[in-house]
Design a protein around this motif. Structure first.
Motif, PDB file in Angstrom:
ATOM      1  N   LEU A 141       0.883  -1.166   0.000  1.00  0.00           N
ATOM      2  CA  LEU A 141       0.000   0.000   0.000  1.00  0.00           C
ATOM      3  C   LEU A 141       0.919   1.214   0.000  1.00  0.00           C
ATOM      4  N   THR A 142       0.851   2.028  -1.049  1.00  0.00           N
ATOM      5  CA  THR A 142       1.814   3.125  -1.180  1.00  0.00           C
ATOM      6  C   THR A 142       1.315   4.467  -0.653  1.00  0.00           C
ATOM      7  N   SER A 143       0.002   4.701  -0.679  1.00  0.00           N
ATOM      8  CA  SER A 143      -0.486   5.985  -0.167  1.00  0.00           C
ATOM      9  C   SER A 143      -1.978   5.936   0.100  1.00  0.00           C
ATOM     10  N   VAL A 144      -2.430   6.863   0.908  1.00  0.00           N
ATOM     11  CA  VAL A 144      -3.868   7.086   1.119  1.00  0.00           C
ATOM     12  C   VAL A 144      -4.092   8.586   1.010  1.00  0.00           C
ATOM     13  N   THR A 145      -5.279   8.960   0.587  1.00  0.00           N
ATOM     14  CA  THR A 145      -5.595  10.388   0.499  1.00  0.00           C
ATOM     15  C   THR A 145      -7.079  10.619   0.746  1.00  0.00           C
ATOM     16  N   PRO A 146      -7.412  11.561   1.627  1.00  0.00           N
ATOM     17  CA  PRO A 146      -8.822  11.869   1.866  1.00  0.00           C
ATOM     18  C   PRO A 146      -9.402  12.647   0.690  1.00  0.00           C
TER      19      PRO A 146
ATOM     20  N   LYS B 125     -10.003  12.709   9.344  1.00  0.00           N
ATOM     21  CA  LYS B 125     -10.100  12.825  10.798  1.00  0.00           C
ATOM     22  C   LYS B 125      -9.547  14.161  11.284  1.00  0.00           C
ATOM     23  N   GLU B 126      -8.480  14.610  10.627  1.00  0.00           N
ATOM     24  CA  GLU B 126      -7.844  15.854  11.006  1.00  0.00           C
ATOM     25  C   GLU B 126      -7.687  16.747   9.783  1.00  0.00           C
ATOM     26  N   ARG B 127      -7.494  18.026   9.997  1.00  0.00           N
ATOM     27  CA  ARG B 127      -7.296  18.949   8.882  1.00  0.00           C
ATOM     28  C   ARG B 127      -6.048  18.555   8.090  1.00  0.00           C
ATOM     29  N   VAL B 128      -6.109  18.800   6.791  1.00  0.00           N
ATOM     30  CA  VAL B 128      -5.007  18.447   5.897  1.00  0.00           C
ATOM     31  C   VAL B 128      -4.307  19.735   5.460  1.00  0.00           C
TER      32      VAL B 128
ATOM     33  N   THR C  73     -12.711  19.789   8.615  1.00  0.00           N
ATOM     34  CA  THR C  73     -13.041  18.376   8.430  1.00  0.00           C
ATOM     35  C   THR C  73     -14.561  18.240   8.415  1.00  0.00           C
ATOM     36  N   MET C  74     -15.043  17.081   7.996  1.00  0.00           N
ATOM     37  CA  MET C  74     -16.486  16.839   8.002  1.00  0.00           C
ATOM     38  C   MET C  74     -17.042  16.969   9.418  1.00  0.00           C
TER      39      MET C  74
ATOM     40  N   VAL D 113     -20.727  17.013  10.303  1.00  0.00           N
ATOM     41  CA  VAL D 113     -21.010  15.612   9.950  1.00  0.00           C
ATOM     42  C   VAL D 113     -20.006  14.739  10.693  1.00  0.00           C
ATOM     43  N   PRO D 114     -20.326  14.292  11.899  1.00  0.00           N
ATOM     44  CA  PRO D 114     -19.360  13.541  12.717  1.00  0.00           C
ATOM     45  C   PRO D 114     -19.028  12.166  12.153  1.00  0.00           C
ATOM     46  N   ASP D 115     -17.798  11.711  12.437  1.00  0.00           N
ATOM     47  CA  ASP D 115     -17.345  10.363  12.064  1.00  0.00           C
ATOM     48  C   ASP D 115     -17.503  10.069  10.573  1.00  0.00           C
TER      49      ASP D 115
END
Length: 327
Positions: A123-128, A229-232, A240-241, A246-248
């Motif tokens: 797994l090389t990356s994740v992005t919101p 989950k956190e600001r980017v 964030t949502m 919009v929680p969770d």
């Protein structure tokens, strides 16, 4: 009889040892020619970006060029199938994203088995994903957008980069969570969807941060929230949502490297190690950070477990929303 059995067992043991030695010798001489990296999308998007950035670093370490081959179509199934059907000799790999975990549910006629026909490498990356709106939308934040959607059910629309994309399914999750109804307008990629959102034909859309934030910064679109989950940092002061009401609510896409099933373990482990090393490179990390992409770098077993969980997660979303490939 017992002597014959012992003799046969000894022969089998010797054969197995020889096979193992041959495989080890092959792995030690690898690579001695260019390696192919199949990208099941057109050039320029998130998948292509990750493939090129990581391959460039790995190529230098391996001493052989890694040639990118773009094979788009059928929500990534065409290019991914090319990997499944390739010889497991360590000279063909593929880059996949979240659509890879969606296709087993979305496409009952998939020409490969998503778990049996591949070796999972890393797994090389994740992005919101970030939700943006056309400037003319009469809502300045998530609360006003949801209120508007509830007041005018079915009158607003949203774009996605295609049916079954992370952008599409993330909006389906939001619709279900908030009890809103929006019309889905699927595109063949992010660029067309973004162009029409900026132009006002589309009201809102989810997608990766990089290309969307450039339009927000130039004033061509407005950002409502990031599904993280956190600001980017790459999204500036976009909430964030959860902060937006919009929680969770967390969603995004990811990228990873696969190989045909049966690819020698020594080679797979080497590629996974080189990918992880590449992703710790300061220059590469900065390029990803600027796009809102989080570098990963996992073991093959960790990546396989991750994809297994992703298939189950998206299956529920697809089933609950009644999404079909032919929509």
């Amino acid at each position: 009889m017992m002597k014959s059995f012992v003799r046969a067992a000894s022969v089998i043991a010797v054969m197995a040892a020889c096979a193992g030695s041959a495989e080890t010798a092959f792995a030690q001489s690898w690579p001695n020619r260019p390696i192919r990296m199949v990208v099941p999308y057109t050039p320029g998007g998130y998948t292509d970006l990750m493939a090129r950035l990581v391959s460039e670093k790995m190529s230098a370490a391996l001493g052989q060029p890694i040639v990118i081959e773009n094979k788009p179509g059928a929500n990534a199934a065409i290019g991914t199938d090319a990997v499944a059907k390739a010889a497991p000799d360590g000279y063909t790999f593929g880059t996949v994203i979240a659509a890879h975990s969606v296709n087993p549910t979305l496409n009952p006629k998939l020409p490969y088995d998503a778990m049996k026909d591949f070796t999972y490498v890393s797994l090389t990356s994740v992005t919101p994903l970030i939700l943006i709106a056309t400037p003319s939308l009469p809502a300045k934040d998530m609360k006003e957008f949801i209120a508007l959607a509830k007041a005018k059910p079915g009158s607003l629309n949203f774009a996605s980069s295609g049916i079954g994309s992370a952008a599409h399914l993330t909006m389906e999750m939001l619709k279900s969570r908030e009890g809103i109804n929006l019309q889905h307008i699927p595109y063949k990629g992010t660029s067309g969807a973004l162009q029409d959102t900026v132009g006002g034909q589309i009201n809102v859309m989810f997608d990766v941060i990089g290309p969307l934030m450039s339009q927000v910064k130039s004033g061509n679109a407005k950002a409502l929230a990031v599904a993280a989950k956190e600001r980017v940092p790459a999204a500036g002061d976009v909430p964030t949502m959860a902060e937006a009401g919009v929680p969770d609510f967390v969603s995004g896409t990811w990228s990873g490297i696969i190989a045909p099933a049966g690819t020698p373990k020594e080679i797979v482990d080497r590629v996974a190690a080189e990918a992880k090393k590449a992703l710790t490179d300061p220059d590469l990390k900065k390029k990803l950070d600027d796009q809102g992409i989080v570098p990963m770098g996992t073991t093959p077993d960790e990546f396989r477990a991750f994809v297994t969980d992703e298939i189950a997660r998206w299956k529920k979303v697809i089933t609950d929303a009644g999404i079909k490939m032919e929509q």
